[in-house]
Scaffold this active site. Sequence first.
Site, PDB file in Angstrom:
ATOM      1  N   GLN A  96       0.838  -1.207   0.000  1.00  0.00           N
ATOM      2  CA  GLN A  96       0.000   0.000   0.000  1.00  0.00           C
ATOM      3  C   GLN A  96       0.872   1.256   0.000  1.00  0.00           C
ATOM      4  OE1 GLN A  96      -2.587   0.338   3.444  1.00  0.00           O
ATOM      5  NE2 GLN A  96      -3.913   1.842   2.442  1.00  0.00           N
ATOM      6  N   HIS A 102      -8.840   1.636  -0.285  1.00  0.00           N
ATOM      7  CA  HIS A 102      -9.292   1.663  -1.678  1.00  0.00           C
ATOM      8  C   HIS A 102      -9.085   0.309  -2.319  1.00  0.00           C
ATOM      9  CE1 HIS A 102      -5.042   2.791  -1.635  1.00  0.00           C
ATOM     10  NE2 HIS A 102      -4.949   2.177  -2.808  1.00  0.00           N
TER      11      HIS A 102
HETATM   12  P1  AMP Z   1      -1.910   1.610  -3.253  1.00  0.00           P
HETATM   13  O1  AMP Z   1      -0.452   1.392  -3.524  1.00  0.00           O
HETATM   14  O2  AMP Z   1      -2.734   0.364  -3.227  1.00  0.00           O
HETATM   15  O3  AMP Z   1      -2.066   2.447  -2.013  1.00  0.00           O
HETATM   16  O4  AMP Z   1      -2.475   2.403  -4.492  1.00  0.00           O
HETATM   17  C1  AMP Z   1      -2.452   3.776  -4.594  1.00  0.00           C
HETATM   18  C2  AMP Z   1      -2.769   4.077  -6.039  1.00  0.00           C
HETATM   19  O5  AMP Z   1      -3.122   5.430  -6.112  1.00  0.00           O
HETATM   20  C3  AMP Z   1      -1.630   3.849  -7.012  1.00  0.00           C
HETATM   21  O6  AMP Z   1      -2.031   2.931  -8.009  1.00  0.00           O
HETATM   22  C4  AMP Z   1      -1.364   5.230  -7.590  1.00  0.00           C
HETATM   23  O7  AMP Z   1      -1.052   5.178  -8.958  1.00  0.00           O
HETATM   24  C5  AMP Z   1      -2.661   5.939  -7.330  1.00  0.00           C
HETATM   25  N1  AMP Z   1      -2.622   7.377  -7.143  1.00  0.00           N
HETATM   26  C6  AMP Z   1      -1.722   8.101  -6.444  1.00  0.00           C
HETATM   27  N2  AMP Z   1      -2.067   9.406  -6.451  1.00  0.00           N
HETATM   28  C7  AMP Z   1      -3.223   9.488  -7.149  1.00  0.00           C
HETATM   29  C8  AMP Z   1      -4.087  10.562  -7.514  1.00  0.00           C
HETATM   30  N3  AMP Z   1      -3.827  11.835  -7.146  1.00  0.00           N
HETATM   31  N4  AMP Z   1      -5.186  10.288  -8.251  1.00  0.00           N
HETATM   32  C9  AMP Z   1      -5.456   9.028  -8.641  1.00  0.00           C
HETATM   33  N5  AMP Z   1      -4.681   7.973  -8.333  1.00  0.00           N
HETATM   34  C10 AMP Z   1      -3.585   8.191  -7.593  1.00  0.00           C
END
Ligand code: AMP
Length: 139
Positions: A96, A102
Site C-alpha cells: 500500500q 481503496h
Molecule cells: P496503493 O499502492 O494500493 O495504495 O495504491 C495507490 C494508487 O493510487 C496507485 O495505483 C497510484 O497510482 C494511485 N494514485 C496516487 N495518487 C493518485 C491521484 N492523485 N489520483 C489518482 N490515483 C492516484
Amino acid sequence: MTYDSSNIFAKILRGEIPCHKVYEDADAIAFMDVMPQSPGHTLILPKAPSRNVLDADPAVLAKILPLVQKIAIAAKTAFDADGISVMQFNEPAGGQTVFHLHYHVVPRYDGQPLKSHTGIMEDGAVLSANADKMKKALG
Ligand code: AMP
C-alpha cells in the site's frame, strides 16, 4: 497506525485536489488511477476514513464490495477486457502506498502482463477519455 487525513485520497474526497471521477454516492467514490497498470484502472474508495481493511468498519466493507463489483463489470465492458483484477493492499509491507482504504479494478487481457504499480503517470486527456468510457458503461 492511525488514519492521517492529510493523505492524497482524503484531499480528493474533500475536493482539495481534482480527480477523473467516474462514480460518486453518499458513501463512496470511484476515479481513474493516475498511474494505471492497464487502461481503465479505476480506484474505488469508501468515504469513511480508514487506512485499509485492517482498521475498517465491517459495515463499510460490506457496503463497498457491491460497488467494486459494479465498477469491475463496467470496466470489463468499457475496455473490452478478457478479465479483471481486483486488488487491495494493506500497509507498506502489503504494497500500500496511499493510506485511505481503496480497491483497484484493473482490466486484463489474455497473455498481457500488468504494468508496474505506481509506474508511469498517464496523460490527463487519456484519463479523462477513459473516465468517460467508464461513465458510459455505468449508464
Ligand atoms: P496503493 O499502492 O494500493 O495504495 O495504491 C495507490 C494508487 O493510487 C496507485 O495505483 C497510484 O497510482 C494511485 N494514485 C496516487 N495518487 C493518485 C491521484 N492523485 N489520483 C489518482 N490515483 C492516484
